[in-house]
Design a protein around this motif. Structure first.
Motif, PDB file in Angstrom:
ATOM      1  N   LEU A   1       0.889  -1.225   0.325  1.00  0.00           N
ATOM      2  CA  LEU A   1      -0.071  -0.107   0.098  1.00  0.00           C
ATOM      3  C   LEU A   1       0.992   1.374  -0.076  1.00  0.00           C
ATOM      4  CD1 LEU A   1      -2.808  -1.168   2.582  1.00  0.00           C
ATOM      5  CD2 LEU A   1      -2.943  -0.912   0.078  1.00  0.00           C
ATOM      6  N   VAL A   2       1.824   1.291   0.947  1.00  0.00           N
ATOM      7  CA  VAL A   2       2.633   2.695   1.047  1.00  0.00           C
ATOM      8  C   VAL A   2       3.464   2.965  -0.201  1.00  0.00           C
ATOM      9  CG1 VAL A   2       4.376   3.865   2.349  1.00  0.00           C
ATOM     10  CG2 VAL A   2       2.804   2.552   3.379  1.00  0.00           C
ATOM     11  N   ARG A   3       4.170   1.750  -0.854  1.00  0.00           N
ATOM     12  CA  ARG A   3       4.816   1.793  -1.938  1.00  0.00           C
ATOM     13  C   ARG A   3       3.951   2.242  -3.271  1.00  0.00           C
ATOM     14  NH1 ARG A   3       8.137  -3.143  -4.937  1.00  0.00           N
ATOM     15  NH2 ARG A   3       5.916  -3.492  -5.440  1.00  0.00           N
ATOM     16  N   GLU A   4       2.900   1.502  -3.246  1.00  0.00           N
ATOM     17  CA  GLU A   4       1.836   2.174  -4.381  1.00  0.00           C
ATOM     18  C   GLU A   4       1.507   3.710  -4.103  1.00  0.00           C
ATOM     19  OE1 GLU A   4       0.015   1.059  -8.092  1.00  0.00           O
ATOM     20  OE2 GLU A   4       1.517   0.071  -6.883  1.00  0.00           O
ATOM     21  N   GLY A   5       1.203   3.993  -2.940  1.00  0.00           N
ATOM     22  CA  GLY A   5       0.732   5.290  -2.555  1.00  0.00           C
ATOM     23  C   GLY A   5       1.894   6.281  -3.036  1.00  0.00           C
ATOM     24  N   LEU A   6       2.961   5.870  -2.856  1.00  0.00           N
ATOM     25  CA  LEU A   6       3.911   6.943  -3.201  1.00  0.00           C
ATOM     26  C   LEU A   6       4.152   7.129  -4.701  1.00  0.00           C
ATOM     27  CD1 LEU A   6       6.964   5.963  -0.689  1.00  0.00           C
ATOM     28  CD2 LEU A   6       5.453   8.040  -0.535  1.00  0.00           C
ATOM     29  N   ALA A   7       3.921   6.054  -5.362  1.00  0.00           N
ATOM     30  CA  ALA A   7       3.949   6.215  -6.760  1.00  0.00           C
ATOM     31  C   ALA A   7       2.756   7.071  -7.092  1.00  0.00           C
ATOM     32  CB  ALA A   7       3.903   4.910  -7.268  1.00  0.00           C
TER      33      ALA A   7
ATOM     34  N   PHE B   1      -4.475   4.903   0.115  1.00  0.00           N
ATOM     35  CA  PHE B   1      -3.510   4.030   0.334  1.00  0.00           C
ATOM     36  C   PHE B   1      -3.031   4.157   1.895  1.00  0.00           C
ATOM     37  CE2 PHE B   1      -2.888   3.537  -4.449  1.00  0.00           C
ATOM     38  CZ  PHE B   1      -3.351   2.224  -4.305  1.00  0.00           C
ATOM     39  N   GLY B   2      -2.595   5.453   2.063  1.00  0.00           N
ATOM     40  CA  GLY B   2      -2.048   5.566   3.426  1.00  0.00           C
ATOM     41  C   GLY B   2      -2.992   5.146   4.608  1.00  0.00           C
ATOM     42  N   PHE B   3      -4.355   5.669   4.338  1.00  0.00           N
ATOM     43  CA  PHE B   3      -5.479   5.295   5.272  1.00  0.00           C
ATOM     44  C   PHE B   3      -5.380   3.834   5.807  1.00  0.00           C
ATOM     45  CE2 PHE B   3      -9.557   4.117   6.389  1.00  0.00           C
ATOM     46  CZ  PHE B   3     -10.076   5.469   7.286  1.00  0.00           C
ATOM     47  N   ALA B   4      -5.500   2.897   4.644  1.00  0.00           N
ATOM     48  CA  ALA B   4      -5.564   1.498   4.765  1.00  0.00           C
ATOM     49  C   ALA B   4      -4.438   1.167   5.459  1.00  0.00           C
ATOM     50  CB  ALA B   4      -5.685   1.049   3.468  1.00  0.00           C
ATOM     51  N   ALA B   5      -3.065   1.409   5.179  1.00  0.00           N
ATOM     52  CA  ALA B   5      -1.823   1.090   5.789  1.00  0.00           C
ATOM     53  C   ALA B   5      -1.886   1.511   7.159  1.00  0.00           C
ATOM     54  CB  ALA B   5      -0.895   1.838   5.005  1.00  0.00           C
ATOM     55  N   GLY B   6      -2.274   2.880   7.535  1.00  0.00           N
ATOM     56  CA  GLY B   6      -2.144   3.393   8.692  1.00  0.00           C
ATOM     57  C   GLY B   6      -3.115   2.340   9.562  1.00  0.00           C
ATOM     58  N   ALA B   7      -4.256   2.147   9.394  1.00  0.00           N
ATOM     59  CA  ALA B   7      -4.937   1.335   9.985  1.00  0.00           C
ATOM     60  C   ALA B   7      -4.615   0.100  10.150  1.00  0.00           C
ATOM     61  CB  ALA B   7      -6.471   1.387   9.412  1.00  0.00           C
ATOM     62  N   MET B   8      -4.243  -0.566   9.395  1.00  0.00           N
ATOM     63  CA  MET B   8      -3.599  -2.156   9.391  1.00  0.00           C
ATOM     64  C   MET B   8      -2.559  -1.930  10.352  1.00  0.00           C
ATOM     65  SD  MET B   8      -4.370  -4.158   6.205  1.00  0.00           S
ATOM     66  CE  MET B   8      -3.211  -3.516   5.188  1.00  0.00           C
ATOM     67  N   VAL B   9      -1.298  -1.249  10.104  1.00  0.00           N
ATOM     68  CA  VAL B   9      -0.094  -1.107  11.164  1.00  0.00           C
ATOM     69  C   VAL B   9      -0.573  -0.870  12.448  1.00  0.00           C
ATOM     70  CG1 VAL B   9       1.913   0.044  11.473  1.00  0.00           C
ATOM     71  CG2 VAL B   9       1.332  -0.625   9.124  1.00  0.00           C
ATOM     72  N   TYR B  10      -1.516   0.056  12.761  1.00  0.00           N
ATOM     73  CA  TYR B  10      -1.965   0.422  14.134  1.00  0.00           C
ATOM     74  C   TYR B  10      -2.789  -0.702  14.633  1.00  0.00           C
ATOM     75  CZ  TYR B  10      -3.814   2.857  18.118  1.00  0.00           C
ATOM     76  OH  TYR B  10      -4.222   3.079  19.381  1.00  0.00           O
ATOM     77  N   LEU B  11      -3.250  -1.488  13.812  1.00  0.00           N
ATOM     78  CA  LEU B  11      -4.023  -2.754  14.393  1.00  0.00           C
ATOM     79  C   LEU B  11      -3.069  -3.741  15.124  1.00  0.00           C
ATOM     80  CD1 LEU B  11      -7.177  -3.630  12.230  1.00  0.00           C
ATOM     81  CD2 LEU B  11      -7.089  -2.774  14.523  1.00  0.00           C
ATOM     82  N   VAL B  12      -2.109  -3.895  14.371  1.00  0.00           N
ATOM     83  CA  VAL B  12      -0.838  -4.762  14.647  1.00  0.00           C
ATOM     84  C   VAL B  12      -0.110  -4.330  15.934  1.00  0.00           C
ATOM     85  CG1 VAL B  12       1.526  -5.736  14.032  1.00  0.00           C
ATOM     86  CG2 VAL B  12      -0.204  -5.462  12.207  1.00  0.00           C
TER      87      VAL B  12
END
Length: 265
Positions: A58-64, A214-225
């Motif tokens: 997600l983050v890599r694709e978001g940066l693109a 992309f950032g939203f989904a990544a942030g939510a998942m990392v925070y859940l971990v």
């Protein structure tokens, strides 16, 4: 206008990830219990998969698609969603033993609690399908599917298996039948296909918000971990040597080792 069959395709992808959760209950058809060591390893494995999918997918694709600032803002919004949802549902005490006797209000409450955990994963799947039907993907069932979407669907599905096992452990201890454990494991992830369709619709009609998505989904998942998976693993492994940390790290490493190569295929 996005065709209805595209929404159906994304919904099915989200449904596949939800059904994968039920696989996590299948070991109880052969074993009565799973050891604390095995449970810690499963939590670590799921954590490694989630973080890898978030950062290398997600983050890599978001940066693109956008800037680091946009990704950062999106990640903060994703974290805020989970924090607020937890605050709203903080007093919700859901006893799995009451599932079968739950009335309508109880079922709504259960669904609300489980949405906190599974909805962000559905969003991750939906956002990854943003380029569905556009050039640059792979042909699949008559659709041109983005490789990121394939990666995220596989990643979330694999992650959901140990999550389904974790859900089934207390249900098994309370005497819930094996097939009903499978059902409740799947039920815990049913918000995922819904979240996938909502996120897909949003990013297709508002492409300028795709980096934030992309950032939203990544942030939510990392925070859940960090807020749920790791603490749960450490609590489970408290009586193991060194508090189960070596087992947890091994599980995380295995999850990362599995997903990173897939991200670069």
């Amino acid at each position: 206008m996005v065709a209805l069959d595209a929404y159906a395709f994304v919904f099915v992808a989200g449904l596949i990830t939800a059904l994968a959760t039920g696989i996590g209950a299948l070991p109880f058809f052969f074993f009565e219990t799973i050891s604390d060591r095995g449970n810690v390893a499963l939590w670590g494995f799921a954590s490694g998969i989630m973080v890898s999918a978030s950062l290398f997918g997600l983050v890599r694709e978001g940066l693109a698609e956008g800037t680091p600032v946009q990704i950062g803002v999106g990640m903060l919004a994703g974290v805020a969603l989970v924090v607020i949802a937890h605050d709203v549902l903080l007093d919700a005490d859901v006893d799995p033993k009451e599932y079968e006797e739950a009335d309508f209000k109880k079922l709504i409450l259960i669904l609300g609690v489980l949405t906190v955990h599974s909805f962000p994963e559905g969003i991750a799947v939906g956002v990854s399908f943003a380029d569905l039907g556009l050039a640059g993907g792979t042909a699949l069932f008559g659709f041109t599917v983005p490789l990121l979407a394939v990666f995220m669907t596989v990643a979330i599905s694999i992650h959901n298996v140990p999550e389904g096992t974790a859900i089934s452990i207390p249900l098994r201890a309370m005497g819930v039948s094996k097939w009903k454990m499978v059902w409740w494991a799947v039920f815990s992830s049913l918000p995922q296909p819904v979240g996938a369709v909502i996120a897909f619709a949003f990013v297709r009609y508002a492409r300028e918000f795709l980096p934030y998505g992309f950032g939203f989904a990544a942030g939510a998942m990392v925070y859940l971990v960090l807020s749920e998976f790791i603490p749960e693993a450490l609590e489970t492994g408290a009586d193991l040597p060194r508090g189960g940390k070596p087992v947890l790290v091994g599980g995380v490493a295995l999850g990362v080792a599995l997903m990173v190569p897939l991200a670069y295929l």
